[in-house]
Design an enzyme around this catalytic site. Structure first.
Site, PDB file in Angstrom:
ATOM      1  N   ASP A  41       0.846  -1.198   0.000  1.00  0.00           N
ATOM      2  CA  ASP A  41       0.000   0.000   0.000  1.00  0.00           C
ATOM      3  C   ASP A  41       0.881   1.248   0.000  1.00  0.00           C
ATOM      4  O   ASP A  41       1.658   1.470   0.934  1.00  0.00           O
ATOM      5  CB  ASP A  41      -0.882  -0.019   1.252  1.00  0.00           C
ATOM      6  CG  ASP A  41      -2.097   0.886   1.133  1.00  0.00           C
ATOM      7  OD1 ASP A  41      -2.048   1.838   0.333  1.00  0.00           O
ATOM      8  OD2 ASP A  41      -3.086   0.643   1.832  1.00  0.00           O
ATOM      9  N   ASP A  42       0.775   2.035  -1.059  1.00  0.00           N
ATOM     10  CA  ASP A  42       1.520   3.298  -1.177  1.00  0.00           C
ATOM     11  C   ASP A  42       3.035   3.099  -1.227  1.00  0.00           C
ATOM     12  O   ASP A  42       3.794   4.004  -0.861  1.00  0.00           O
ATOM     13  CB  ASP A  42       1.186   4.246  -0.025  1.00  0.00           C
ATOM     14  CG  ASP A  42      -0.229   4.796  -0.088  1.00  0.00           C
ATOM     15  OD1 ASP A  42      -1.009   4.338  -0.935  1.00  0.00           O
ATOM     16  OD2 ASP A  42      -0.571   5.679   0.723  1.00  0.00           O
ATOM     17  N   CYS A  79      -5.999   3.866  -3.934  1.00  0.00           N
ATOM     18  CA  CYS A  79      -6.140   2.484  -3.476  1.00  0.00           C
ATOM     19  C   CYS A  79      -7.397   1.774  -3.971  1.00  0.00           C
ATOM     20  O   CYS A  79      -7.307   0.700  -4.561  1.00  0.00           O
ATOM     21  CB  CYS A  79      -6.060   2.435  -1.962  1.00  0.00           C
ATOM     22  SG  CYS A  79      -7.023   3.703  -1.117  1.00  0.00           S
ATOM     23  N   ARG A  83      -7.757  -1.593  -6.345  1.00  0.00           N
ATOM     24  CA  ARG A  83      -8.295  -2.838  -5.814  1.00  0.00           C
ATOM     25  C   ARG A  83      -9.471  -3.343  -6.636  1.00  0.00           C
ATOM     26  O   ARG A  83      -9.640  -4.549  -6.825  1.00  0.00           O
ATOM     27  CB  ARG A  83      -8.697  -2.635  -4.351  1.00  0.00           C
ATOM     28  CG  ARG A  83      -7.499  -2.610  -3.418  1.00  0.00           C
ATOM     29  CD  ARG A  83      -7.832  -2.039  -2.045  1.00  0.00           C
ATOM     30  NE  ARG A  83      -6.763  -2.279  -1.094  1.00  0.00           N
ATOM     31  CZ  ARG A  83      -5.594  -1.644  -1.070  1.00  0.00           C
ATOM     32  NH1 ARG A  83      -5.345  -0.699  -1.969  1.00  0.00           N
ATOM     33  NH2 ARG A  83      -4.669  -1.933  -0.182  1.00  0.00           N
ATOM     34  N   LYS A 141      -6.208  -5.056   3.955  1.00  0.00           N
ATOM     35  CA  LYS A 141      -7.071  -3.915   3.638  1.00  0.00           C
ATOM     36  C   LYS A 141      -7.969  -4.268   2.456  1.00  0.00           C
ATOM     37  O   LYS A 141      -7.490  -4.693   1.406  1.00  0.00           O
ATOM     38  CB  LYS A 141      -6.198  -2.702   3.321  1.00  0.00           C
ATOM     39  CG  LYS A 141      -6.955  -1.470   2.863  1.00  0.00           C
ATOM     40  CD  LYS A 141      -5.995  -0.314   2.704  1.00  0.00           C
ATOM     41  CE  LYS A 141      -6.554   0.776   1.831  1.00  0.00           C
ATOM     42  NZ  LYS A 141      -5.617   1.895   1.657  1.00  0.00           N
ATOM     43  N   HIS A 143     -11.384  -2.254   1.372  1.00  0.00           N
ATOM     44  CA  HIS A 143     -11.770  -0.973   0.775  1.00  0.00           C
ATOM     45  C   HIS A 143     -12.592  -1.123  -0.499  1.00  0.00           C
ATOM     46  O   HIS A 143     -12.464  -0.346  -1.438  1.00  0.00           O
ATOM     47  CB  HIS A 143     -10.522  -0.121   0.502  1.00  0.00           C
ATOM     48  CG  HIS A 143     -10.839   1.348   0.429  1.00  0.00           C
ATOM     49  ND1 HIS A 143     -10.000   2.271  -0.147  1.00  0.00           N
ATOM     50  CD2 HIS A 143     -11.915   2.059   0.860  1.00  0.00           C
ATOM     51  CE1 HIS A 143     -10.531   3.473  -0.082  1.00  0.00           C
ATOM     52  NE2 HIS A 143     -11.691   3.375   0.532  1.00  0.00           N
ATOM     53  N   HIS A 233       1.084   2.585   3.962  1.00  0.00           N
ATOM     54  CA  HIS A 233       0.088   3.646   4.031  1.00  0.00           C
ATOM     55  C   HIS A 233       0.254   4.404   5.354  1.00  0.00           C
ATOM     56  O   HIS A 233       0.629   3.823   6.361  1.00  0.00           O
ATOM     57  CB  HIS A 233      -1.311   3.026   3.946  1.00  0.00           C
ATOM     58  CG  HIS A 233      -2.416   3.997   3.702  1.00  0.00           C
ATOM     59  ND1 HIS A 233      -2.912   4.827   4.690  1.00  0.00           N
ATOM     60  CD2 HIS A 233      -3.146   4.265   2.588  1.00  0.00           C
ATOM     61  CE1 HIS A 233      -3.897   5.558   4.189  1.00  0.00           C
ATOM     62  NE2 HIS A 233      -4.061   5.242   2.917  1.00  0.00           N
ATOM     63  N   ASP A 338      -0.283  -0.733  -4.795  1.00  0.00           N
ATOM     64  CA  ASP A 338      -1.562  -0.236  -5.311  1.00  0.00           C
ATOM     65  C   ASP A 338      -1.445   1.116  -5.998  1.00  0.00           C
ATOM     66  O   ASP A 338      -2.288   1.474  -6.814  1.00  0.00           O
ATOM     67  CB  ASP A 338      -2.620  -0.190  -4.206  1.00  0.00           C
ATOM     68  CG  ASP A 338      -2.287   0.785  -3.082  1.00  0.00           C
ATOM     69  OD1 ASP A 338      -1.122   1.233  -2.990  1.00  0.00           O
ATOM     70  OD2 ASP A 338      -3.192   1.097  -2.285  1.00  0.00           O
ATOM     71  N   ASN A 339      -0.438   1.893  -5.666  1.00  0.00           N
ATOM     72  CA  ASN A 339      -0.203   3.201  -6.309  1.00  0.00           C
ATOM     73  C   ASN A 339       1.142   3.708  -5.823  1.00  0.00           C
ATOM     74  O   ASN A 339       1.807   3.068  -5.004  1.00  0.00           O
ATOM     75  CB  ASN A 339      -1.313   4.212  -5.973  1.00  0.00           C
ATOM     76  CG  ASN A 339      -1.699   4.263  -4.518  1.00  0.00           C
ATOM     77  OD1 ASN A 339      -2.792   3.838  -4.137  1.00  0.00           O
ATOM     78  ND2 ASN A 339      -0.805   4.753  -3.670  1.00  0.00           N
ATOM     79  N   LYS A 392       1.043   9.875  -5.366  1.00  0.00           N
ATOM     80  CA  LYS A 392      -0.290   9.304  -5.182  1.00  0.00           C
ATOM     81  C   LYS A 392      -1.362  10.352  -5.490  1.00  0.00           C
ATOM     82  O   LYS A 392      -1.206  11.520  -5.156  1.00  0.00           O
ATOM     83  CB  LYS A 392      -0.435   8.808  -3.745  1.00  0.00           C
ATOM     84  CG  LYS A 392      -1.793   8.227  -3.401  1.00  0.00           C
ATOM     85  CD  LYS A 392      -1.847   7.760  -1.961  1.00  0.00           C
ATOM     86  CE  LYS A 392      -3.227   7.207  -1.617  1.00  0.00           C
ATOM     87  NZ  LYS A 392      -3.283   6.691  -0.224  1.00  0.00           N
TER      88      LYS A 392
END
Length: 591
Positions: A41-42, A79, A83, A141, A143, A233, A338-339, A392
């Site tokens: 994540d991130d 995110c 996903r 996670k 989301h 994140h 994810d990014n 991001k």
């Protein structure tokens, strides 16, 4: 013939097709492999050691050394859209997440493609793999929605332990920003009311995964397990031993770390030798800091690096377990982010800063530990996204180009680097092809996948650039891009940009330093028309002219998270005031 590996092309046509058929039959004939999907994540493009970073990620690097690294892979710049595409293989708007509910303008809410959760027109890769006989699990996670029909049990997962929001504290059941009253955690669809005292997210996610695999080993079914870490994140949090392993490092500052990453990226061949890259943070920015400020910034990055290393440590636990269980040799790993990394810091916002000061601390010596809150910050975020500009939420390369590693223990690739353009919608069809699924197996009346399998890129030889691929469009909160061959157009709204479309050659200029719109107006116009076609097909809505992301977050937090929770108290207070006012009027009238 253009889709054959280059190593086949010198053969006569008939023989080349025979070799290609044999390659395809090898994939189809193998025992269905176990599938492990790992989502960071991130994490920025160059954070992993395998992508030029100095952060210690030995287990991820080992997967890269035995597999294929994709140098030209794109996710969404945020995110939930990533996903949605990862799970379904279709564009995020088509899947129902044209925007996140936290960021969505009021005029978009409820419109087609703007559900803010997965819609019912798409199936997840877990649902399709389950129909193929796989046991499935997710830990991490989510989301993608908290309604019963959008929690993992309804989306194909046999076992699930998830954090449902866009982010949360890694130690305690509380939100990380004043966007909602509390963090939401679910165990197999049941809302949890508490977490253990010794909880840490990365450890807990892996413990649950191993618990699932121990039970799965008892049967004959292959497994698909999806692990979606919260690392890295915000808030950047990690047990002290991981952060302390980096004590004394990063004191050289942002520019020096950035330059070292660029050198390694070039040496690894992740960009062409003469490619123009983003220059990164300026030395004067670091030199302008006081010694205490430099110490804080170094510690900030030590904690960030420690959080990534802790995730890698947990991945190592999984690898060791699979090897001990005799399952590793028939397991395929897919690892991605994810990014890109964020450069924003909630402490720069006065409202958020007051809330953070009341709920967290920033003591430099205990950063990362329970009760602390830190973001990567403006400059370390740029380092994470080296060698690209942007971050991001932006449609620049730094927001969208992320690491992707695919490692198949049954077919090791000896540290291969694949430069063909790939997209997050390609992951679902890749996993499904490895499992022996065919598109004709899809249930009727479900949305067809727009991604395409990357399996041909994992075999022997090298695939040619995907010049025949249809343009790939993207939009999120008004920031937009379209990729076609070696070129990209992008538009970033304020504060990331000025709302103007720009054209770049992202092979020769992945740093997006030389805008080509004036030099190539015909190409720019053609790509703009392709983008408009994409918006019509995907159902992309134009953004309101007055849209501002930060302001919309605050509006949505008040209207949809806080007011529903506190409405009875507010109503009671209003009624009390009204009653007092009426009583006062009656007394005055009687007097």
């Amino acid at each position: 013939m253009s889709s054959l590996p280059r190593s086949f092309r010198h053969l006569p046509a008939g023989l080349a097709l025979l070799f290609a058929a044999l390659l395809a039959s090898t994939v189809a004939a193998r025992v269905p492999p176990n599938l492990v999907l790992i989502l960071a994540d991130d994490i920025g493009y160059s954070d992993f050691g395998a992508y030029g970073g100095e952060i210690e990620t030995p287990h991820i690097d080992a997967l890269a050394a035995a597999g294929t690294r994709f140098s030209n892979f794109r996710a969404a710049s945020s995110c939930a859209p990533t996903r949605a595409m990862l799970m379904t293989g279709v564009d995020n708007h088509v899947a129902g997440i044209g925007s996140m509910r936290e960021l969505m303008p009021l005029s978009h809410r409820g419109k087609p493609g703007y559900d803010g959760v997965l819609n019912q027109q798409v199936l997840t890769v877990a649902q399709l793999l389950k129909a193929q006989g796989y046991r499935t699990s997710v830990s991490g996670k989510w989301h993608l929605g908290v309604q019963d029909d959008n929690l993992p049990p309804a989306r194909g997962f046999d076992d699930s332990f998830i954090q449902a929001d866009n982010g949360a504290d890694n130690y305690e059941m509380r939100p990380y920003l004043p966007m909602r009253p509390e963090a939401r955690w679910y165990d197999n669809g049941k809302r949890l009311q508490s977490l253990p005292d010794d909880f840490y997210s990365s450890t807990a996610f892996m413990e649950r995964t191993l618990q699932f695999l121990r039970s799965a080993k008892e049967g004959e079914q292959p497994f698909f397990t999806y692990i979606a870490f919260q690392a890295n994140h915000t808030p950047i949090q990690v047990p002290a031993r991981f952060a302390d392993a980096y004590r004394g490092r990063y004191s050289e500052g942002w520019p020096a770390v950035y330059r070292a990453r660029i050198e390694r990226i070039r040496t690894m061949g992740l960009v062409t030798g003469d490619a123009t890259l983003d220059p990164g943070p300026a030395p004067e920015d670091w030199n302008a800091l006081t010694p205490d400020e430099q110490y804080f910034e170094a510690r900030r990055m030590q904690v960030y690096a420690g959080m990534a290393s802790a995730m890698d440590y947990e991945i190592g636990r999984l690898i060791r377990w699979l090897k001990d269980a005799g399952l590793y040799d028939n397991t395929v790993f897919v690892v991605l982010s994810d990014n890109g990394a964020t450069t924003s810091d909630a402490y720069d916002n006065a409202v958020a800063r007051r809330w953070l000061d009341s709920n967290y601390h920033r003591d430099v010596e205990t950063l990362g530990e329970k009760g602390s809150w830190i973001a990567p910050g403006r400059y370390w975020g740029r380092v994470s996204n080296a060698p690209f500009a942007g971050q991001k939420f932006s449609a620049s390369e730094g927001g969208m180009r992320v690491p992707l590693i695919i490692a198949d223990a049954a077919q090791p690739q000896a540290n291969a680097v694949q430069h063909t353009f790939a997209h997050v919608t390609d992951i679902a069809p890749t996993l499904l092809e490895l499992a022996g699924w065919r598109p004709e197996d899809a249930p009727p009346a479900t949305q067809a996948m727009s991604g395409r399998s990357l399996v041909p890129l994992l075999g022997p030889g090298d695939m040619p650039p995907a010049v025949d691929r249809a343009p790939v469009g993207y939009e999120f909160c008004g920031n937009a891009a379209l990729f076609q061959g070696d070129y990209k157009i992008l538009r970033n709204l304020p504060p990331a940009g000025d709302g103007r479309w720009r054209l770049f050659d992202i092979v020769q200029d992945p740093g997006e330093t030389l805008e080509l719109g004036e030099a190539e107006p015909v190409r720019l116009q053609a790509m703009l028309e392709a983008y408009e076609a994409y918006t019509r097909e995907a159902g992309v809505l134009p953004m309101p002219e007055d849209y501002a992301l930060g302001r919309q977050v605050m509006i949505n937090a008040v209207l949809f998270f806080y007011l529903p929770r506190y409405a009875p108290w507010i109503a009671g207070f209003v009624l009390l005031l009204l009653g007092g006012f009426l009583l006062l009027r009656r007394r005055r009238a009687a007097g």
